[in-house]
Design a protein around this motif. Structure first.
Motif, short mmCIF file in Angstrom:
data_model
loop_
_atom_site.label_atom_id
_atom_site.label_comp_id
_atom_site.label_asym_id
_atom_site.label_seq_id
_atom_site.Cartn_x
_atom_site.Cartn_y
_atom_site.Cartn_z
N PRO A 1 15.15 15.78 29.40
CA PRO A 1 16.45 15.49 30.02
C PRO A 1 16.55 14.02 30.41
CG PRO A 1 15.00 16.65 31.55
CD PRO A 1 14.31 16.68 30.22
N GLY A 2 17.79 13.50 30.43
CA GLY A 2 18.01 12.10 30.78
C GLY A 2 18.09 11.22 29.54
N PHE A 3 18.04 9.90 29.77
CA PHE A 3 18.17 8.93 28.68
C PHE A 3 16.92 8.06 28.61
CE2 PHE A 3 22.45 9.76 30.30
CZ PHE A 3 23.04 10.26 29.15
N ALA A 4 16.58 7.64 27.37
CA ALA A 4 15.44 6.74 27.19
C ALA A 4 15.74 5.40 27.83
CB ALA A 4 15.14 6.57 25.70
N CYS A 5 14.67 4.74 28.29
CA CYS A 5 14.88 3.47 28.95
C CYS A 5 15.24 2.39 27.93
CB CYS A 5 13.63 3.07 29.75
SG CYS A 5 12.29 2.39 28.76
N GLU A 6 15.85 1.32 28.43
CA GLU A 6 16.32 0.24 27.58
C GLU A 6 15.30 -0.90 27.48
OE1 GLU A 6 19.22 0.37 25.94
OE2 GLU A 6 19.57 2.37 26.76
N GLY A 7 14.11 -0.72 28.00
CA GLY A 7 13.12 -1.78 28.02
C GLY A 7 12.55 -2.09 26.65
N CYS B 1 10.34 0.92 24.75
CA CYS B 1 10.83 2.23 24.32
C CYS B 1 11.94 2.12 23.27
CB CYS B 1 11.31 3.04 25.54
SG CYS B 1 9.96 3.50 26.64
N ARG B 2 13.18 1.96 23.73
CA ARG B 2 14.29 1.97 22.77
C ARG B 2 14.19 0.83 21.77
NH1 ARG B 2 18.89 4.65 22.63
NH2 ARG B 2 18.63 5.42 24.76
N LYS B 3 13.85 -0.38 22.23
CA LYS B 3 13.83 -1.52 21.32
C LYS B 3 12.70 -1.43 20.32
CE LYS B 3 16.32 -4.74 24.28
NZ LYS B 3 16.32 -6.05 24.94
N ARG B 4 11.61 -0.76 20.70
CA ARG B 4 10.50 -0.56 19.75
C ARG B 4 10.50 0.83 19.14
NH1 ARG B 4 4.88 -2.45 22.16
NH2 ARG B 4 4.32 -1.79 20.07
N LYS B 5 11.55 1.62 19.51
CA LYS B 5 11.73 2.97 18.97
C LYS B 5 10.51 3.86 19.24
CE LYS B 5 14.99 1.48 15.43
NZ LYS B 5 15.35 1.51 13.99
N LEU B 6 10.02 3.76 20.49
CA LEU B 6 8.92 4.62 20.91
C LEU B 6 9.47 5.83 21.67
CD1 LEU B 6 6.42 1.93 22.24
CD2 LEU B 6 6.43 3.02 20.01
N ARG B 7 8.72 6.95 21.67
CA ARG B 7 9.15 8.13 22.41
C ARG B 7 8.98 7.86 23.91
NH1 ARG B 7 10.26 13.24 21.21
NH2 ARG B 7 9.62 12.92 19.04
N CYS B 8 10.02 8.06 24.65
CA CYS B 8 10.03 7.79 26.10
C CYS B 8 9.98 9.12 26.85
CB CYS B 8 11.29 7.00 26.46
SG CYS B 8 11.42 6.59 28.21
N ASP B 9 9.14 9.20 27.92
CA ASP B 9 9.09 10.44 28.69
C ASP B 9 10.24 10.56 29.69
OD1 ASP B 9 8.47 8.61 30.62
OD2 ASP B 9 6.48 9.42 31.07
N LYS C 1 14.06 -0.46 32.56
CA LYS C 1 15.50 -0.50 32.72
C LYS C 1 16.13 0.67 31.99
CE LYS C 1 15.48 -5.56 32.90
NZ LYS C 1 15.99 -6.81 32.28
N TYR C 2 17.05 1.35 32.64
CA TYR C 2 17.69 2.49 32.01
C TYR C 2 19.13 2.60 32.49
CZ TYR C 2 16.32 4.52 36.51
OH TYR C 2 16.15 4.75 37.84
N ILE C 3 19.90 3.36 31.73
CA ILE C 3 21.31 3.59 32.07
C ILE C 3 21.51 5.09 32.24
CG2 ILE C 3 22.19 1.53 30.90
CD1 ILE C 3 22.88 3.25 28.53
N ASP C 4 22.53 5.46 33.00
CA ASP C 4 22.78 6.87 33.28
C ASP C 4 23.95 7.43 32.51
OD1 ASP C 4 20.71 7.01 35.16
OD2 ASP C 4 21.99 6.14 36.72
N LYS C 5 24.56 6.61 31.65
CA LYS C 5 25.72 7.08 30.90
C LYS C 5 25.61 6.58 29.47
CE LYS C 5 30.77 7.19 30.93
NZ LYS C 5 31.99 6.71 31.61
N ARG C 6 25.66 7.47 28.52
CA ARG C 6 25.54 7.11 27.12
C ARG C 6 26.88 6.60 26.60
NH1 ARG C 6 21.71 8.76 23.68
NH2 ARG C 6 21.17 10.56 24.99
N ALA C 7 26.84 5.52 25.79
CA ALA C 7 28.06 4.98 25.20
C ALA C 7 28.64 5.97 24.20
CB ALA C 7 27.76 3.66 24.50
N PRO C 8 29.96 6.11 24.12
CA PRO C 8 30.56 7.06 23.17
C PRO C 8 30.28 6.64 21.74
CG PRO C 8 32.23 5.62 24.13
CD PRO C 8 30.97 5.37 24.90
N ARG C 9 30.09 7.65 20.90
CA ARG C 9 29.83 7.38 19.49
C ARG C 9 31.10 6.92 18.80
NH1 ARG C 9 25.07 9.37 17.46
NH2 ARG C 9 23.86 10.73 18.84
N LYS C 10 30.93 6.02 17.81
CA LYS C 10 32.07 5.55 17.04
C LYS C 10 32.48 6.64 16.04
CE LYS C 10 30.86 0.66 17.25
NZ LYS C 10 30.55 -0.56 16.47
N PRO C 11 33.78 6.76 15.78
CA PRO C 11 34.22 7.76 14.80
C PRO C 11 33.75 7.39 13.40
CG PRO C 11 36.03 6.34 15.44
CD PRO C 11 34.88 6.01 16.36
#
Length: 595
Positions: free
Chosen positions: A20-26, A29-37, A54-64
């Motif tokens: 549950p939750g979002f992967a961190c932006e550090g 994790c996300r920038k190196r595409k590692l699995r985040c707990d 660093k992490y965010i609590d709201k995911r950006a909407p997907r582009k159509p």
């Protein structure tokens, strides 16, 4: 168990494989595409590397998802609407006239002068309603003229009207329509300081006004008065910088970039003479800043000013040089003048692909001499794309060399050195250049066909075909042809040349399907090259067996004027060449009549 879906024991809900939750932006994790707990306040990866999580609590909407056919249709619609808007903003446009005479009309027009016209599609039946047009610039356009009723000058008005909203619009237009064909700046870095609320120094203020001036030319909503006001402001700023100091070392790269962009603006929207003079000053600024020696070897670096520059800044220096280099050859070849920037003193690597430059990754490129002697295109990169800027540089270098050798041959004739050996050397040099160009064009046409979505690639194709024609012209006007065994090759009377000119016209017309607002500033010049081919064919004695080619040349000449008129709203060069062509396109120019 195999073949069993991951359901809970109750079978009511699917168990998610993600935490549950979002992967961190550090960085870990996300920038190196590692699995985040996804633990808070810090994940295990960031704790282990001792960096801030660093992490965010709201995911950006997907582009159509984009539908290919819908996107093409919408782009065509946008181009049509923008053409209507540009026409409404134009202070002087071509009046409606009857369609140009066809080949079948010639026998009825004998002894008269026919001026070809084009049905512009702007009549009442083709009008498009634009209820959503922004009114901010239109409502205030009268205040932009010098000596307006409110007493403010045009320059003052341009400053007061540059609100954050107007600036954002001009910045977007510049990087959407100008930057793809004049890729001088690092996009992210430039947008950052252009959008900043922090005060800019004199150099960046000047560059800012040059950017806004050029963007206003291609905006369908900016009135001409705004363009001219921004241009006056840019010229005032750049003239002040020229007088800022007597020290030759007091100069910044933004000063050179400003002169180059100002020259392109004036070729697009001002007078040819003013643009020519500004281009000359840009070339001298290139010499002053020594931007031709960014990659000079360490053994001679003490001869040139040294700076601690980032890789992005070094690449910007390379790009401003190469853009001035291309501009120099476009002008010199067209007007039979000497080049200012010599290829033989260049100590810069070729520019890196735009996609890498935008990401801040600057892979090391080859030098021009290596690219020229390569048997295959060195500008292709692993992702399968093409560095169209590099290809343009190579093609213009080939035309520049042909132009240089033609001038050398003329000097040898003047000094009495027109020997059979010199003629043979000239012929072999031209043959080598034709072979070199043929290989690169074969690679382009096979692997990277022109597409309206890539205006620089389209211009590269047209430039290559125009250079093929120019090499033929050099052979036709060979100063040493009297000493050349077998004489020079024919250029103006071959069927292959007419087919090539027609192909150039077709590619230019395809670019117009999405509008000419993204077309290269010098696209009218290569169209004029094609029309010159048609003109030379028509000006000679045409035997009956070549009547079909003559018809194609006549129609091609009219189509060239039609395309140039469609471009004339946003391209001063188109208006410049229309005047020359309309004097040539007369029935009297056609040396025969149809039976």
């Amino acid at each position: 168990m195999l073949g069993v879906s991951p359901m809970s024991t109750t079978g009511s809900r699917r168990i998610s494989r993600q935490q549950p939750g979002f992967a961190c932006e550090g960085k870990e994790c996300r920038k190196r595409k590692l699995r985040c707990d996804r633990q808070r306040p810090a994940c295990v990866n960031c704790i282990g590397t001792e960096i801030a999580c660093k992490y965010i609590d709201k995911r950006a909407p997907r582009k159509p998802k984009e539908n290919g056919a819908t996107v093409v249709s919408l782009r065509s619609r946008v181009a049509a609407l923008e053409q209507q808007a540009v026409h409404r903003n134009s202070d002087d446009h071509f009046p409606e006239e009857d369609p140009s005479p066809t080949w079948e009309d010639l026998e009825h027009l004998s002894g008269t002068t026919a001026t070809p016209t084009v049905a512009s599609g702007r009549g009442p039946g083709n009008s498009v309603s634009l209820p959503f047009l922004p009114t901010l610039l239109h409502a205030t356009s009268s205040s932009l003229a010098p000596g307006s009723a409110n007493g403010s000058s045009g320059d003052d008005a341009s400053s007061t009207l540059l609100t954050d909203l107007v600036k954002a619009d001009l910045i977007h237009i510049f990087f959407d329509r100008v930057h793809p064909t004049i890729p001088l700046l690092h996009k992210a870095a430039a947008i950052a300081w252009l959008s900043s609320s922090e005060p800019l120094d004199d150099y960046r203020q000047c560059l800012q006004y040059c950017i806004f001036s050029l963007a206003a030319v291609y905006s369908p909503f900016a009135p001409r008065s705004l363009q001219e006001s921004l241009h006056r402001k840019a010229r005032a700023k750049i003239e002040d910088l020229d007088l800022l100091s007597d020290d030759l070392n007091t100069c910044k790269i933004e000063h050179v970039q400003s002169w180059v962009l100002l020259a392109f603006y004036e070729f697009a929207a001002s007078t040819y003479r003013q643009a020519w003079l500004s281009a000359g000053r840009a070339f001298r600024m290139v010499h002053l800043m020594m931007v031709h020696a960014v990659d000079a070897p360490s053994a001679i670096q003490n001869m040139y000013p040294t700076e601690l520059l980032s890789e992005i800044q070094r690449e910007e220096k390379r790009r401003v040089f190469w853009m001035a280099y291309c501009l120099d050859r476009l002008l010199s070849v067209c007007h039979n003048t000497s080049t200012t920037l010599s290829e033989f003193t260049v100590m810069n690597r070729l520019p890196c692909p735009e996609s890498d430059f935008a990401r801040g990754v600057i892979p090391q490129q080859t030098f021009l001499s290596e690219a020229m002697t390569a048997t295959e295109s060195l500008s292709a990169f692993p992702s399968g794309g093409l560095n169209a800027m590099t290809e343009s540089i190579v093609i213009l270098t080939i035309s520049g060399r042909a132009h240089f050798h033609k001038q050398i041959a003329a000097v040898e004739v003047l000094y009495g050195g027109a020997t059979a050996q010199a003629a043979q050397q000239f012929a072999s040099t031209q043959a080598y250049l034709r072979s070199l160009l043929g290989k690169r064009m074969a690679n382009l046409e096979k692997n990277f066909p022109p597409t309206p979505e890539d205006p620089l690639l389209t211009f590269c194709h047209l430039l290559g075909k125009a250079t093929e024609m120019y090499l033929g012209y050099v052979a036709l006007e060979d100063p040493l042809k009297e000493k050349t065994p077998g004489g020079s090759m024919r250029w103006g009377a071959d069927e292959e040349g007419i087919i090539s000119a027609g192909e150039m016209l077709r590619i230019a017309q395809e670019q117009g399907h999405l509008g000419y607002s993204k077309a290269h500033v010098f696209l009218p010049q290569v169209i004029y090259t094609a029309s010159a081919k048609f003109t030379l064919f028509m000006q000679r004695e045409i035997p009956k067996e070549e009547e079909r080619q003559a018809r194609e040349a006549w129609e091609g000449l009219h189509d060239s004027i039609k395309v140039l008129k469609e471009m004339s709203e946003t391209h001063m060069l188109a208006r410049y060449y229309i005047k020359e062509l309309e004097q040539k396109v007369q029935v009297g120019m056609c040396p025969f009549t149809r039976n």
